[in-house]
Design a protein around this motif. Structure first.
Motif, short mmCIF file in Angstrom:
data_model
loop_
_atom_site.label_atom_id
_atom_site.label_comp_id
_atom_site.label_asym_id
_atom_site.label_seq_id
_atom_site.Cartn_x
_atom_site.Cartn_y
_atom_site.Cartn_z
N ILE A 110 49.23 46.81 24.61
CA ILE A 110 49.58 48.20 24.35
C ILE A 110 51.08 48.38 24.25
N LEU A 111 51.81 47.69 25.12
CA LEU A 111 53.24 47.95 25.25
C LEU A 111 54.08 47.26 24.18
N LYS A 112 53.73 46.06 23.76
CA LYS A 112 54.52 45.36 22.77
C LYS A 112 54.02 45.74 21.38
N GLU A 113 54.89 46.33 20.58
CA GLU A 113 54.53 46.76 19.24
C GLU A 113 55.42 46.07 18.22
N SER A 114 54.92 45.97 17.01
CA SER A 114 55.70 45.36 15.93
C SER A 114 56.84 46.29 15.53
N VAL A 115 58.03 45.70 15.36
CA VAL A 115 59.22 46.48 15.00
C VAL A 115 59.86 45.84 13.76
N SER A 116 60.06 46.62 12.73
CA SER A 116 60.66 46.10 11.49
C SER A 116 62.18 46.07 11.58
N GLN A 117 62.80 45.23 10.75
CA GLN A 117 64.26 45.16 10.73
C GLN A 117 64.85 46.46 10.20
N GLU A 118 64.11 47.15 9.33
CA GLU A 118 64.59 48.44 8.81
C GLU A 118 64.70 49.46 9.95
N LEU A 119 63.70 49.45 10.83
CA LEU A 119 63.75 50.36 11.98
C LEU A 119 64.89 49.98 12.91
N VAL A 120 65.06 48.70 13.14
CA VAL A 120 66.16 48.23 14.00
C VAL A 120 67.49 48.71 13.44
N ALA A 121 67.68 48.55 12.14
CA ALA A 121 68.94 48.97 11.51
C ALA A 121 69.16 50.47 11.64
N SER A 122 68.10 51.26 11.51
CA SER A 122 68.25 52.72 11.60
C SER A 122 68.61 53.14 13.02
N LEU A 123 68.08 52.45 14.04
CA LEU A 123 68.42 52.77 15.42
C LEU A 123 69.88 52.43 15.71
N ILE A 124 70.33 51.31 15.17
CA ILE A 124 71.73 50.90 15.35
C ILE A 124 72.65 51.90 14.68
N CYS A 125 72.25 52.37 13.50
CA CYS A 125 73.07 53.34 12.77
C CYS A 125 73.15 54.69 13.49
N LYS A 126 72.15 55.02 14.28
CA LYS A 126 72.25 56.26 15.06
C LYS A 126 73.39 56.15 16.07
N TRP A 127 73.58 54.96 16.61
CA TRP A 127 74.67 54.70 17.55
C TRP A 127 76.02 54.72 16.83
N ASP A 128 76.07 54.07 15.65
CA ASP A 128 77.31 53.98 14.89
C ASP A 128 76.97 54.02 13.39
N ALA A 129 77.16 55.19 12.78
CA ALA A 129 76.79 55.37 11.36
C ALA A 129 77.64 54.55 10.42
N THR A 130 78.79 54.06 10.87
CA THR A 130 79.70 53.29 10.00
C THR A 130 79.50 51.79 10.13
N VAL A 131 78.55 51.38 10.97
CA VAL A 131 78.38 49.95 11.23
C VAL A 131 77.96 49.20 9.97
N LYS A 132 78.51 48.00 9.79
CA LYS A 132 78.14 47.12 8.68
C LYS A 132 77.47 45.89 9.26
N LEU A 133 76.15 45.89 9.21
CA LEU A 133 75.38 44.83 9.83
C LEU A 133 75.46 43.53 9.04
N GLU A 134 75.74 42.45 9.74
CA GLU A 134 75.82 41.14 9.10
C GLU A 134 74.56 40.30 9.35
N SER A 135 73.93 40.50 10.50
CA SER A 135 72.70 39.77 10.79
C SER A 135 71.91 40.47 11.89
N ILE A 136 70.57 40.31 11.85
CA ILE A 136 69.67 40.83 12.87
C ILE A 136 68.60 39.78 13.11
N ARG A 137 68.32 39.50 14.37
CA ARG A 137 67.22 38.59 14.68
C ARG A 137 66.59 38.98 16.02
N GLU A 138 65.27 38.80 16.11
CA GLU A 138 64.58 39.15 17.34
C GLU A 138 64.78 38.07 18.39
#
Length: 283
Positions: free
Chosen positions: A18-46
């Motif tokens: 129930i607790l562990k759900e699938s999370v897309s990289q697009e969602l990860v990027a959007s959450l990071i952008c809420k913290w910093d809208a100017t961020v330029k992401l170079e890499s993301i990995r789980e």
């Protein structure tokens, strides 16, 4: 609340399906952008680890950080973040930079700490290096246990005791062990004779369990090699990760977790851990 009632009821409280759900990289990027809208992401990995959360490493503009998503109410996230902030000055945990919620998703962003999980390198280390790491681990564990609270129990977001162990830590463990050893499943797996002998031994040590009731130290409660980050160059522990099960109680819980598989180690884990930890009665 009895300690055993809460801590060991994983089926209803910590169901990973129930607790562990699938999370897309697009969602990860959007959450990071809420913290910093100017961020330029170079890499993301789980990242691996986390019983009821998802963790993602991301790099941007020469910064390395971690996004931690909680698949539980934000109340639990705030509690873990409070524990992390409690540990920051002692350099025992990563620094938290941001905590928020977006579209029902609770998350925080924290600094990434370099190092390798002890579980990944345990069997590749030479004996001398493993001994040095275990001594330092004992020192770090003592720092954790040096934090004390007014009573035993589970924390709220302000690190007050929100769910007190009404019968105490030791009594809760004693009750749970007795109930387990008299259950049909345990008797079947251990055999009636071993279960009976173990039950008699535990009952003979009831005073030792009762002596734990007044202990109110910070306990990690999932203290194993998968949550210990080490630096191979310095042979030091860089951080202790994943504090989602932390509570106020007895330090013996952390020792017991780590020593469960002691017989698989090429060195005397307990001996070197105790060398770094020192005398318990001086805590």
């Amino acid at each position: 609340m009895n300690f055993g009632d809460y801590m060991f009821d994983y089926d209803s409280k910590f169901d990973p399906n129930i607790l562990k759900e699938s999370v897309s990289q697009e969602l990860v990027a959007s959450l990071i952008c809420k913290w910093d809208a100017t961020v330029k992401l170079e890499s993301i990995r789980e990242l691996s680890g986390g019983y009821s959360n998802s963790n993602f490493f991301f790099e941007s503009s020469h910064r390395k950080q971690v996004l931690r998503i909680f698949h539980k109410p934000i109340h639990h996230l705030r509690t873990e973040v409070a524990i992390l902030k409690h540990l920051e000055l002692a350099s025992l945990a990563p620094q938290v930079r941001y905590l928020s919620e977006m579209s029902g998703i609770n998350f925080c962003i924290m600094d990434f700490i370099e190092g390798q999980l002890l579980s990944d390198i345990w069997h590749d280390l030479n004996v001398a290096d493993l001994e040095k790491i275990l001594v330092d681990l004992g020192k770090k564990l003592r720092q954790v246990h040096s934090f004390t609270f007014k009573e035993p129990g589970f924390f709220g977001p302000n690190l007050d005791i929100e769910s007190k162990f009404e019968r105490g830590v030791g009594s809760g463990y004693f009750d749970y062990i007795i109930a387990s050893l008299t259950s049909a499943l345990v008797c079947e797996r251990l055999g009636k004779e071993l279960a009976k002998n173990t039950l008699e031994y535990i009952r003979s040590k009831d005073a030792s369990f009762l002596a734990l009731n007044g202990q109110c130290h910070l306990v990690h409660s999932d203290f194993n090699t998968k949550n210990i980050l080490v630096c191979l160059k310095t042979k030091k522990v860089n951080a202790i990760l994943d504090w989602e099960f932390a509570h106020s109680g007895t330090p013996l819980v952390d020792f017991a977790n780590l020593l469960r598989f002691e017989n698989e180690s090429p060195v005397d884990v307990q001996s070197f851990l105790r060398e770094g930890y020192g005398k318990e009665d001086e805590l």
